[in-house]
Design a protein around this motif. Structure first.
Motif, PDB file in Angstrom:
ATOM      1  N   GLY A  99      -8.200 -34.015  17.995  1.00  0.00           N
ATOM      2  CA  GLY A  99      -7.346 -32.842  17.900  1.00  0.00           C
ATOM      3  C   GLY A  99      -7.577 -31.864  19.029  1.00  0.00           C
ATOM      4  N   CYS A 100      -8.342 -32.266  20.031  1.00  0.00           N
ATOM      5  CA  CYS A 100      -8.611 -31.431  21.209  1.00  0.00           C
ATOM      6  C   CYS A 100      -7.951 -32.041  22.441  1.00  0.00           C
ATOM      7  CB  CYS A 100     -10.112 -31.304  21.448  1.00  0.00           C
ATOM      8  SG  CYS A 100     -10.994 -30.466  20.119  1.00  0.00           S
ATOM      9  N   HIS A 101      -7.778 -31.236  23.472  1.00  0.00           N
ATOM     10  CA  HIS A 101      -7.114 -31.718  24.677  1.00  0.00           C
ATOM     11  C   HIS A 101      -8.067 -31.906  25.856  1.00  0.00           C
ATOM     12  CE1 HIS A 101      -3.644 -32.545  27.203  1.00  0.00           C
ATOM     13  NE2 HIS A 101      -4.082 -31.663  28.095  1.00  0.00           N
ATOM     14  N   ASP A 102      -9.150 -31.146  25.884  1.00  0.00           N
ATOM     15  CA  ASP A 102     -10.023 -31.134  27.061  1.00  0.00           C
ATOM     16  C   ASP A 102     -10.818 -32.432  27.220  1.00  0.00           C
ATOM     17  OD1 ASP A 102      -9.847 -28.353  28.293  1.00  0.00           O
ATOM     18  OD2 ASP A 102     -10.151 -27.892  26.170  1.00  0.00           O
ATOM     19  N   ILE A 103     -10.725 -32.992  28.430  1.00  0.00           N
ATOM     20  CA  ILE A 103     -11.479 -34.188  28.817  1.00  0.00           C
ATOM     21  C   ILE A 103     -12.415 -33.820  29.962  1.00  0.00           C
ATOM     22  CG2 ILE A 103     -11.324 -36.486  29.882  1.00  0.00           C
ATOM     23  CD1 ILE A 103     -10.224 -36.750  27.191  1.00  0.00           C
ATOM     24  N   ILE A 104     -13.619 -34.338  29.929  1.00  0.00           N
ATOM     25  CA  ILE A 104     -14.550 -34.131  31.033  1.00  0.00           C
ATOM     26  C   ILE A 104     -14.752 -35.461  31.758  1.00  0.00           C
ATOM     27  CG2 ILE A 104     -16.929 -33.538  31.674  1.00  0.00           C
ATOM     28  CD1 ILE A 104     -16.968 -31.591  29.343  1.00  0.00           C
ATOM     29  N   SER A 105     -14.603 -35.427  33.075  1.00  0.00           N
ATOM     30  CA  SER A 105     -14.868 -36.610  33.903  1.00  0.00           C
ATOM     31  C   SER A 105     -15.763 -36.185  35.060  1.00  0.00           C
ATOM     32  CB  SER A 105     -13.565 -37.226  34.420  1.00  0.00           C
ATOM     33  OG  SER A 105     -12.918 -36.349  35.330  1.00  0.00           O
ATOM     34  N   LEU A 106     -16.080 -37.110  35.931  1.00  0.00           N
ATOM     35  CA  LEU A 106     -17.016 -36.830  37.017  1.00  0.00           C
ATOM     36  C   LEU A 106     -16.312 -36.668  38.361  1.00  0.00           C
ATOM     37  CD1 LEU A 106     -19.906 -39.337  36.216  1.00  0.00           C
ATOM     38  CD2 LEU A 106     -19.780 -36.896  35.689  1.00  0.00           C
ATOM     39  N   VAL A 120      -8.394 -31.372  32.181  1.00  0.00           N
ATOM     40  CA  VAL A 120      -9.539 -32.165  32.632  1.00  0.00           C
ATOM     41  C   VAL A 120     -10.497 -31.277  33.419  1.00  0.00           C
ATOM     42  CG1 VAL A 120     -10.328 -34.136  33.987  1.00  0.00           C
ATOM     43  CG2 VAL A 120      -8.167 -34.263  32.735  1.00  0.00           C
ATOM     44  N   HIS A 121     -11.778 -31.383  33.111  1.00  0.00           N
ATOM     45  CA  HIS A 121     -12.815 -30.637  33.815  1.00  0.00           C
ATOM     46  C   HIS A 121     -13.714 -31.647  34.517  1.00  0.00           C
ATOM     47  CE1 HIS A 121     -11.770 -27.104  31.264  1.00  0.00           C
ATOM     48  NE2 HIS A 121     -11.537 -28.060  30.367  1.00  0.00           N
ATOM     49  N   HIS A 122     -13.989 -31.420  35.790  1.00  0.00           N
ATOM     50  CA  HIS A 122     -14.776 -32.377  36.569  1.00  0.00           C
ATOM     51  C   HIS A 122     -16.213 -31.894  36.717  1.00  0.00           C
ATOM     52  CE1 HIS A 122     -10.555 -33.193  38.075  1.00  0.00           C
ATOM     53  NE2 HIS A 122     -10.937 -34.327  37.517  1.00  0.00           N
ATOM     54  N   ALA A 123     -17.121 -32.669  36.187  1.00  0.00           N
ATOM     55  CA  ALA A 123     -18.538 -32.297  36.195  1.00  0.00           C
ATOM     56  C   ALA A 123     -19.212 -32.714  37.500  1.00  0.00           C
ATOM     57  CB  ALA A 123     -19.249 -32.954  35.014  1.00  0.00           C
ATOM     58  N   LEU A 124     -20.339 -32.100  37.756  1.00  0.00           N
ATOM     59  CA  LEU A 124     -21.159 -32.432  38.916  1.00  0.00           C
ATOM     60  C   LEU A 124     -21.510 -33.911  38.887  1.00  0.00           C
ATOM     61  CD1 LEU A 124     -22.413 -30.727  41.245  1.00  0.00           C
ATOM     62  CD2 LEU A 124     -24.503 -30.620  39.865  1.00  0.00           C
ATOM     63  N   ALA A 173     -26.848 -33.479  33.840  1.00  0.00           N
ATOM     64  CA  ALA A 173     -26.233 -33.443  32.516  1.00  0.00           C
ATOM     65  C   ALA A 173     -26.033 -32.012  32.018  1.00  0.00           C
ATOM     66  CB  ALA A 173     -27.084 -34.232  31.526  1.00  0.00           C
ATOM     67  N   ARG A 174     -26.855 -31.091  32.477  1.00  0.00           N
ATOM     68  CA  ARG A 174     -26.721 -29.699  32.041  1.00  0.00           C
ATOM     69  C   ARG A 174     -25.399 -29.094  32.491  1.00  0.00           C
ATOM     70  NH1 ARG A 174     -32.882 -28.510  33.867  1.00  0.00           N
ATOM     71  NH2 ARG A 174     -33.903 -29.482  32.043  1.00  0.00           N
ATOM     72  N   ASP A 175     -24.840 -29.632  33.574  1.00  0.00           N
ATOM     73  CA  ASP A 175     -23.553 -29.117  34.046  1.00  0.00           C
ATOM     74  C   ASP A 175     -22.448 -29.409  33.036  1.00  0.00           C
ATOM     75  OD1 ASP A 175     -21.819 -27.945  36.096  1.00  0.00           O
ATOM     76  OD2 ASP A 175     -21.028 -29.970  36.345  1.00  0.00           O
ATOM     77  N   VAL A 176     -22.551 -30.526  32.328  1.00  0.00           N
ATOM     78  CA  VAL A 176     -21.571 -30.846  31.285  1.00  0.00           C
ATOM     79  C   VAL A 176     -21.675 -29.844  30.147  1.00  0.00           C
ATOM     80  CG1 VAL A 176     -20.872 -32.566  29.573  1.00  0.00           C
ATOM     81  CG2 VAL A 176     -21.490 -33.283  31.894  1.00  0.00           C
ATOM     82  N   GLU A 177     -22.891 -29.489  29.783  1.00  0.00           N
ATOM     83  CA  GLU A 177     -23.075 -28.464  28.745  1.00  0.00           C
ATOM     84  C   GLU A 177     -22.445 -27.146  29.175  1.00  0.00           C
ATOM     85  OE1 GLU A 177     -27.222 -28.154  27.917  1.00  0.00           O
ATOM     86  OE2 GLU A 177     -27.319 -30.050  26.816  1.00  0.00           O
ATOM     87  N   ASP A 178     -22.601 -26.802  30.451  1.00  0.00           N
ATOM     88  CA  ASP A 178     -22.011 -25.559  30.958  1.00  0.00           C
ATOM     89  C   ASP A 178     -20.485 -25.620  30.925  1.00  0.00           C
ATOM     90  OD1 ASP A 178     -24.490 -24.464  31.382  1.00  0.00           O
ATOM     91  OD2 ASP A 178     -24.541 -24.912  33.533  1.00  0.00           O
ATOM     92  N   LEU A 179     -19.914 -26.765  31.287  1.00  0.00           N
ATOM     93  CA  LEU A 179     -18.458 -26.908  31.253  1.00  0.00           C
ATOM     94  C   LEU A 179     -17.924 -26.726  29.842  1.00  0.00           C
ATOM     95  CD1 LEU A 179     -17.725 -29.940  33.630  1.00  0.00           C
ATOM     96  CD2 LEU A 179     -17.090 -27.559  33.991  1.00  0.00           C
ATOM     97  N   CYS A 183     -13.063 -24.388  24.553  1.00  0.00           N
ATOM     98  CA  CYS A 183     -13.252 -23.597  23.336  1.00  0.00           C
ATOM     99  C   CYS A 183     -14.541 -23.975  22.620  1.00  0.00           C
ATOM    100  CB  CYS A 183     -12.063 -23.785  22.399  1.00  0.00           C
ATOM    101  SG  CYS A 183     -11.906 -25.460  21.744  1.00  0.00           S
ATOM    102  N   GLY A 184     -15.312 -24.857  23.241  1.00  0.00           N
ATOM    103  CA  GLY A 184     -16.542 -25.331  22.623  1.00  0.00           C
ATOM    104  C   GLY A 184     -16.374 -26.682  21.973  1.00  0.00           C
ATOM    105  N   ARG A 185     -15.143 -27.150  21.935  1.00  0.00           N
ATOM    106  CA  ARG A 185     -14.824 -28.477  21.404  1.00  0.00           C
ATOM    107  C   ARG A 185     -14.073 -29.245  22.490  1.00  0.00           C
ATOM    108  NH1 ARG A 185     -17.217 -29.941  16.773  1.00  0.00           N
ATOM    109  NH2 ARG A 185     -15.375 -31.094  16.051  1.00  0.00           N
ATOM    110  N   VAL A 186     -14.324 -30.546  22.584  1.00  0.00           N
ATOM    111  CA  VAL A 186     -13.646 -31.356  23.605  1.00  0.00           C
ATOM    112  C   VAL A 186     -13.129 -32.644  22.980  1.00  0.00           C
ATOM    113  CG1 VAL A 186     -15.036 -30.445  25.505  1.00  0.00           C
ATOM    114  CG2 VAL A 186     -15.794 -32.521  24.294  1.00  0.00           C
ATOM    115  N   ALA A 187     -12.191 -33.259  23.687  1.00  0.00           N
ATOM    116  CA  ALA A 187     -11.652 -34.550  23.239  1.00  0.00           C
ATOM    117  C   ALA A 187     -12.578 -35.684  23.626  1.00  0.00           C
ATOM    118  CB  ALA A 187     -10.273 -34.778  23.836  1.00  0.00           C
ATOM    119  N   GLY A 188     -13.140 -35.590  24.828  1.00  0.00           N
ATOM    120  CA  GLY A 188     -13.991 -36.692  25.233  1.00  0.00           C
ATOM    121  C   GLY A 188     -14.522 -36.585  26.640  1.00  0.00           C
ATOM    122  N   PHE A 189     -15.275 -37.599  27.008  1.00  0.00           N
ATOM    123  CA  PHE A 189     -15.898 -37.725  28.328  1.00  0.00           C
ATOM    124  C   PHE A 189     -15.650 -39.139  28.824  1.00  0.00           C
ATOM    125  CE2 PHE A 189     -19.667 -39.344  30.620  1.00  0.00           C
ATOM    126  CZ  PHE A 189     -19.721 -38.463  31.699  1.00  0.00           C
TER     127      PHE A 189
END
Length: 476
Positions: A193-200, A229-233, A250-256, A262-268
């Motif tokens: 139910g979330c939209h945000d995706i984190i990739s590298l 989409v948010h791009h991590a280090l 990995a701490r950069d993902v926590e920061d993102l 909103c504190g919830r994500v769809a995936g990585f």
């Protein structure tokens, strides 16, 4: 090989910067003459021939390379923009035949394929068992639809699921890796139910709508809307700010998650070894830490195994296994069909249920011909012990490449696993300045010697060595 590296450096030094930029690649003044016993370098003597191979391709009577180039003006290839860093003379090579780890051009000349059609050909070109499976299925039933029952589709899905850990048992077939990643990202968004995706950063996941957003290299991104989409280090052990310390990356993902969502994500989504990005193996400890953070934020973990899957890394069947993690969704293509256009998404029954809320359908995904070929690929990989071969030959080749690195300053890094290896060239080891021009030069010289390799990395200065898994030590 050592002479080529040495001459690449001296050749660049003899040209002005403007000449280098205009030419895009450098050609040696030396002459290579073919003989029956070896390739003769008029300056340096003999260069060994490739190992003997008992196959002669049938005569080719089709159009020549020049004629094909003229025809290209009518197709999309004439419009493709290829940055100078990625151009090579190999684009004019007319390949008409293939057998196992070798390719043949229009004149019958043999080439050692060390690229495998971009990490796609795993069993070997035109492997007889795979060809027979495709031909026999084509004679019987070329296409139906997944609306009907067909044993070829069911058998392959069952065999594929058996290769994955845990509860990863539901298979959705697609036509490509891009399609597989698109579907995986959609499933993650629907399920959470979330939209945000984190990739590298530096990763590549495809060129469709969602996957272009997840891809993080400007070379492969068009100026179209890409959201969520948010791009991590990137946990890059060679150029990254934290070296091989995966936990710090990995701490950069926590920061993102904390500051960009909103504190919830769809995936990585991530590759265990970045292919297009230059054969970059993620720093140790990174994936376990990130998977924990993503799941804590309610997200799903997607493993992109399009290039690193199907025994290519040797040590494991899937790239993610080397990191001791189990994803929620696994995507695959390329090696899954040895060149047949097929991909797949594998997930758990619980997650898969989200697609039953509407009608998900793929006309060609799970085509009987493609799945028959895919099952044959799995059988060949196991019977011919190609995973073990990838490990032993790949380890041997990596050792030999490391020896070259010790002798040549132009080699900045040798990395990868099994038969997914990368060699990064730099003009300055301390500054790690990309040796883009030299890379082009060496690549073209290797083609003249009869060896085809790939090239990648953001700057186009990394050799991608991803041959068919039947590659031998003699080939290496």
């Amino acid at each position: 090989m050592q002479r080529i590296f040495a001459k690449a450096v001296s050749a660049r030094a003899s040209l002005s910067q403007s000449q280098q930029q205009q030419r895009g690649c450098l050609l040696l003044s030396r002459k290579l003459v073919h003989s029956d016993t070896a390739l003769v370098d008029e300056d340096d003597g003999f260069i060994p021939k490739m190992p003997p191979f008992d196959y002669t391709p049938p005569p080719y009577n089709g159009p020549s390379a020049a004629e094909i180039m003229k025809k290209r003006q009518h197709g999309p290839n004439s419009l493709i923009h290829i940055p100078v860093a990625f151009k090579t003379a190999s684009f004019n090579l007319n390949l008409v035949d293939g057998k196992m780890q070798y390719l043949f051009d229009e004149n019958g000349r043999r080439y050692l394929d060390a690229f495998g059609g971009i990490a796609t050909v795993c069993c070997g070109h035109c492997h007889p068992e795979v060809v027979d499976a495709i031909v026999n299925q084509t004679k019987r039933l070329q296409h139906s639809t997944v609306l009907y029952l067909n044993n070829a589709i069911a058998d392959f899905a069952e065999a594929l699921a058996s290769k994955l850990p845990g509860d990863l048992k539901v298979v959705f077939f697609t036509n490509s890796g891009t399609e597989a990643n698109e579907l995986a990202m959609m499933i993650a968004r629907l399920y959470t139910g979330c939209h945000d995706i984190i990739s590298l950063r530096n990763g590549y996941h495809g060129n469709a709508a969602a996957t272009m957003g997840a891809t993080a290299q400007c070379n492969y991104k068009f100026n179209v809307i890409q959201t969520g989409v948010h791009h991590a280090l990137n946990p890059d052990q060679y150029r990254g700010v934290f070296g091989s310390d995966g936990i710090k990356y990995a701490r950069d993902v926590e920061d993102l998650i904390a500051y960009g969502t909103c504190g919830r994500v769809a995936g990585f989504i991530a590759e265990a070894i970045q292919g297009v990005g230059g054969i970059l193996e993620l720093a140790p400890g990174y994936l376990p830490a990130v998977y924990g953070s993503i799941r804590k934020a309610g997200g799903l973990c997607i493993a992109d195994e399009v290039q690193s899957g199907f025994a290519r890394t040797g040590s494991h069947f899937w790239g993610f296994e080397a990191h001791g993690v189990v994803p929620d969704i696994v995507t695959m293509a390329k090696g899954i069909g040895n060149g047949i256009p097929i991909g797949a998404v594998v997930t758990t029954p619980e997650i898969a249920k989200v697609l039953t809320h509407r009608t998900y359908f793929n006309t060609f995904g799970g085509n009987p011909v493609c799945t028959a070929g895919g099952l044959a690929v799995l059988n060949v990989l196991e019977r011919e012990k190609l995973q073990q071969n990838a490990y032993s030959v790949g380890s041997y080749l990596k050792e030999r490449l490391t020896v070259l690195k010790e002798k040549h300053e132009i080699i900045g890094d040798v990395r990868g696993r099994g038969l997914m290896l990368g060699v990064e060239l730099v003009t300055d080891r301390e500054l790690k300045t990309p040796a883009t021009v030299e890379t082009l030069h060496i690549m073209d010289q290797m083609k003249e010697l009869g060896v085809l390799i790939g090239k990648g990395g953001f700057h186009g200065n990394v050799f991608r060595i991803t041959p068919p898994l039947c590659f031998t030590k003699e080939d290496a």
